[in-house]
Write a protein that holds these residues in place. Structure first.
Motif, mmCIF file in Angstrom:
data_model
loop_
_atom_site.group_PDB
_atom_site.id
_atom_site.type_symbol
_atom_site.label_atom_id
_atom_site.label_comp_id
_atom_site.label_asym_id
_atom_site.label_seq_id
_atom_site.Cartn_x
_atom_site.Cartn_y
_atom_site.Cartn_z
ATOM 1 N N SER A 1 -35.236 -19.359 2.829
ATOM 2 C CA SER A 1 -35.447 -20.725 3.306
ATOM 3 C C SER A 1 -36.448 -21.476 2.442
ATOM 4 C CB SER A 1 -35.930 -20.708 4.754
ATOM 5 O OG SER A 1 -37.165 -20.021 4.837
ATOM 6 N N ASP A 2 -37.265 -20.754 1.670
ATOM 7 C CA ASP A 2 -38.248 -21.439 0.848
ATOM 8 C C ASP A 2 -37.690 -21.884 -0.493
ATOM 9 O OD1 ASP A 2 -37.954 -18.866 -0.035
ATOM 10 O OD2 ASP A 2 -40.065 -18.582 -0.563
ATOM 11 N N GLN A 3 -36.449 -21.501 -0.795
ATOM 12 C CA GLN A 3 -35.835 -21.926 -2.056
ATOM 13 C C GLN A 3 -35.362 -23.364 -1.924
ATOM 14 O OE1 GLN A 3 -32.697 -19.143 -2.652
ATOM 15 N NE2 GLN A 3 -33.984 -17.678 -3.735
ATOM 16 N N GLU A 4 -35.591 -24.151 -2.964
ATOM 17 C CA GLU A 4 -35.143 -25.535 -2.948
ATOM 18 C C GLU A 4 -33.707 -25.597 -3.436
ATOM 19 O OE1 GLU A 4 -37.670 -28.363 -4.787
ATOM 20 O OE2 GLU A 4 -39.481 -27.446 -4.005
ATOM 21 N N VAL A 5 -32.895 -26.354 -2.725
ATOM 22 C CA VAL A 5 -31.490 -26.463 -3.069
ATOM 23 C C VAL A 5 -31.298 -27.384 -4.259
ATOM 24 C CG1 VAL A 5 -29.238 -27.172 -2.234
ATOM 25 C CG2 VAL A 5 -30.798 -25.992 -0.712
ATOM 26 N N GLY A 6 -31.978 -28.494 -4.269
ATOM 27 C CA GLY A 6 -31.831 -29.464 -5.355
ATOM 28 C C GLY A 6 -33.183 -30.016 -5.749
ATOM 29 N N THR A 7 -33.140 -31.068 -6.525
ATOM 30 C CA THR A 7 -34.404 -31.684 -6.919
ATOM 31 C C THR A 7 -34.878 -32.587 -5.793
ATOM 32 O OG1 THR A 7 -33.212 -33.479 -7.979
ATOM 33 C CG2 THR A 7 -33.840 -31.618 -9.364
ATOM 34 N N ALA A 8 -36.118 -32.476 -5.459
ATOM 35 C CA ALA A 8 -36.683 -33.281 -4.375
ATOM 36 C C ALA A 8 -37.175 -34.605 -4.930
ATOM 37 C CB ALA A 8 -37.825 -32.532 -3.714
ATOM 38 N N ILE A 9 -36.811 -35.685 -4.263
ATOM 39 C CA ILE A 9 -37.275 -37.020 -4.642
ATOM 40 C C ILE A 9 -38.422 -37.374 -3.720
ATOM 41 C CG2 ILE A 9 -36.623 -39.442 -4.847
ATOM 42 C CD1 ILE A 9 -33.734 -38.488 -5.203
ATOM 43 N N PRO A 10 -39.558 -37.744 -4.279
ATOM 44 C CA PRO A 10 -40.694 -38.084 -3.412
ATOM 45 C C PRO A 10 -40.364 -39.246 -2.482
ATOM 46 C CG PRO A 10 -41.301 -38.194 -5.741
ATOM 47 C CD PRO A 10 -39.853 -37.871 -5.673
ATOM 48 N N ALA A 11 -40.943 -39.217 -1.296
ATOM 49 C CA ALA A 11 -40.648 -40.228 -0.279
ATOM 50 C C ALA A 11 -41.022 -41.631 -0.740
ATOM 51 C CB ALA A 11 -41.382 -39.884 1.015
ATOM 52 N N GLU A 12 -42.028 -41.727 -1.614
ATOM 53 C CA GLU A 12 -42.462 -43.057 -2.059
ATOM 54 C C GLU A 12 -41.400 -43.752 -2.910
ATOM 55 O OE1 GLU A 12 -44.395 -40.266 -3.059
ATOM 56 O OE2 GLU A 12 -45.470 -40.308 -1.156
ATOM 57 N N SER A 13 -40.603 -42.965 -3.627
ATOM 58 C CA SER A 13 -39.607 -43.573 -4.514
ATOM 59 C C SER A 13 -38.236 -43.709 -3.863
ATOM 60 C CB SER A 13 -39.485 -42.755 -5.801
ATOM 61 O OG SER A 13 -39.029 -41.458 -5.501
ATOM 62 N N ARG A 14 -38.087 -43.176 -2.658
ATOM 63 C CA ARG A 14 -36.806 -43.296 -1.952
ATOM 64 C C ARG A 14 -36.792 -44.561 -1.111
ATOM 65 N NH1 ARG A 14 -36.434 -38.047 1.406
ATOM 66 N NH2 ARG A 14 -38.644 -38.073 0.986
ATOM 67 N N PRO A 15 -35.710 -45.332 -1.167
ATOM 68 C CA PRO A 15 -35.654 -46.509 -0.290
ATOM 69 C C PRO A 15 -35.480 -46.079 1.166
ATOM 70 C CG PRO A 15 -33.688 -46.376 -1.647
ATOM 71 C CD PRO A 15 -34.573 -45.260 -2.054
ATOM 72 N N CYS A 16 -36.011 -46.871 2.052
ATOM 73 C CA CYS A 16 -35.911 -46.543 3.471
ATOM 74 C C CYS A 16 -34.486 -46.803 3.969
ATOM 75 C CB CYS A 16 -36.901 -47.370 4.276
ATOM 76 S SG CYS A 16 -36.587 -49.141 4.155
ATOM 77 N N VAL A 17 -34.216 -46.308 5.155
ATOM 78 C CA VAL A 17 -32.882 -46.464 5.736
ATOM 79 C C VAL A 17 -32.562 -47.936 5.962
ATOM 80 C CG1 VAL A 17 -31.451 -45.912 7.736
ATOM 81 C CG2 VAL A 17 -32.987 -44.192 6.801
ATOM 82 N N ASP A 18 -33.550 -48.698 6.377
ATOM 83 C CA ASP A 18 -33.331 -50.128 6.612
ATOM 84 C C ASP A 18 -32.942 -50.846 5.318
ATOM 85 O OD1 ASP A 18 -33.882 -49.872 9.285
ATOM 86 O OD2 ASP A 18 -35.995 -50.417 9.075
ATOM 87 N N CYS A 19 -33.555 -50.417 4.195
ATOM 88 C CA CYS A 19 -33.217 -51.042 2.911
ATOM 89 C C CYS A 19 -31.778 -50.732 2.533
ATOM 90 C CB CYS A 19 -34.160 -50.555 1.816
ATOM 91 S SG CYS A 19 -35.879 -50.973 2.125
ATOM 92 N N HIS A 20 -31.359 -49.483 2.775
ATOM 93 C CA HIS A 20 -29.972 -49.117 2.488
ATOM 94 C C HIS A 20 -29.016 -49.937 3.349
ATOM 95 C CE1 HIS A 20 -30.292 -45.916 -0.380
ATOM 96 N NE2 HIS A 20 -31.154 -45.247 0.364
ATOM 97 N N ALA A 21 -29.350 -50.090 4.625
ATOM 98 C CA ALA A 21 -28.498 -50.863 5.525
ATOM 99 C C ALA A 21 -28.431 -52.319 5.085
ATOM 100 C CB ALA A 21 -29.021 -50.754 6.955
ATOM 101 N N PHE A 22 -29.569 -52.860 4.679
ATOM 102 C CA PHE A 22 -29.602 -54.253 4.226
ATOM 103 C C PHE A 22 -28.739 -54.440 2.979
ATOM 104 C CE2 PHE A 22 -31.535 -57.727 1.786
ATOM 105 C CZ PHE A 22 -31.397 -58.749 2.713
ATOM 106 N N GLU A 23 -28.871 -53.515 2.008
ATOM 107 C CA GLU A 23 -28.063 -53.619 0.789
ATOM 108 C C GLU A 23 -26.579 -53.474 1.107
ATOM 109 O OE1 GLU A 23 -29.642 -50.589 -1.695
ATOM 110 O OE2 GLU A 23 -31.488 -51.672 -2.119
ATOM 111 N N PHE A 24 -26.252 -52.556 2.018
ATOM 112 C CA PHE A 24 -24.855 -52.386 2.406
ATOM 113 C C PHE A 24 -24.301 -53.653 3.038
ATOM 114 C CE2 PHE A 24 -21.729 -51.284 5.651
ATOM 115 C CZ PHE A 24 -20.776 -50.648 4.876
ATOM 116 N N MET A 25 -25.082 -54.254 3.924
ATOM 117 C CA MET A 25 -24.624 -55.475 4.575
ATOM 118 C C MET A 25 -24.489 -56.619 3.577
ATOM 119 S SD MET A 25 -23.937 -54.733 7.614
ATOM 120 C CE MET A 25 -23.673 -56.331 8.303
ATOM 121 N N GLN A 26 -25.395 -56.682 2.604
ATOM 122 C CA GLN A 26 -25.279 -57.717 1.578
ATOM 123 C C GLN A 26 -23.979 -57.557 0.788
ATOM 124 O OE1 GLN A 26 -28.882 -57.487 -0.769
ATOM 125 N NE2 GLN A 26 -29.427 -59.574 -0.147
ATOM 126 N N ARG A 27 -23.671 -56.331 0.381
ATOM 127 C CA ARG A 27 -22.418 -56.097 -0.359
ATOM 128 C C ARG A 27 -21.205 -56.412 0.499
ATOM 129 N NH1 ARG A 27 -25.209 -51.435 -2.453
ATOM 130 N NH2 ARG A 27 -24.260 -50.233 -0.774
#
Length: 78
Positions: free
Chosen positions: A37-63
């Motif tokens: 369980s301590d093995q990482e499956v992929g590369t971890a993206i820090p939370a600061e550089s990930r857009p929030c869920v609301d931002c994703h929803a906003f971009e989706f609605m804009q498109r």
């Protein structure tokens, strides 16, 4: 006598299959490395550089709205 030879062969083959399949399964389980369980499956993206869920929803609605505007314009021009 001729009919008993295929029966004996079938019994022998069945016995081999019954003994071989579990053996192969056990060997495969021993050779496979357990997933920890301590093995990482992929590369971890820090939370600061990930857009929030609301931002994703906003971009989706804009498109979606842009696509609707294009569709409406295409229908109007026809």
């Amino acid at each position: 006598r001729e009919a008993s030879v295929p029966k004996m062969l079938a019994r022998c083959l069945l016995r081999r299959v019954v003994l071989t399949v579990p053996l192969v399964f056990v060997v495969a389980l021993l050779l496979v490395e357990p997933v920890r369980s301590d093995q990482e499956v992929g590369t971890a993206i820090p939370a600061e550089s990930r857009p929030c869920v609301d931002c994703h929803a906003f971009e989706f609605m804009q498109r979606a709205l842009q696509d609707l505007k294009k569709t409406a314009y295409n229908l109007d021009t026809r």
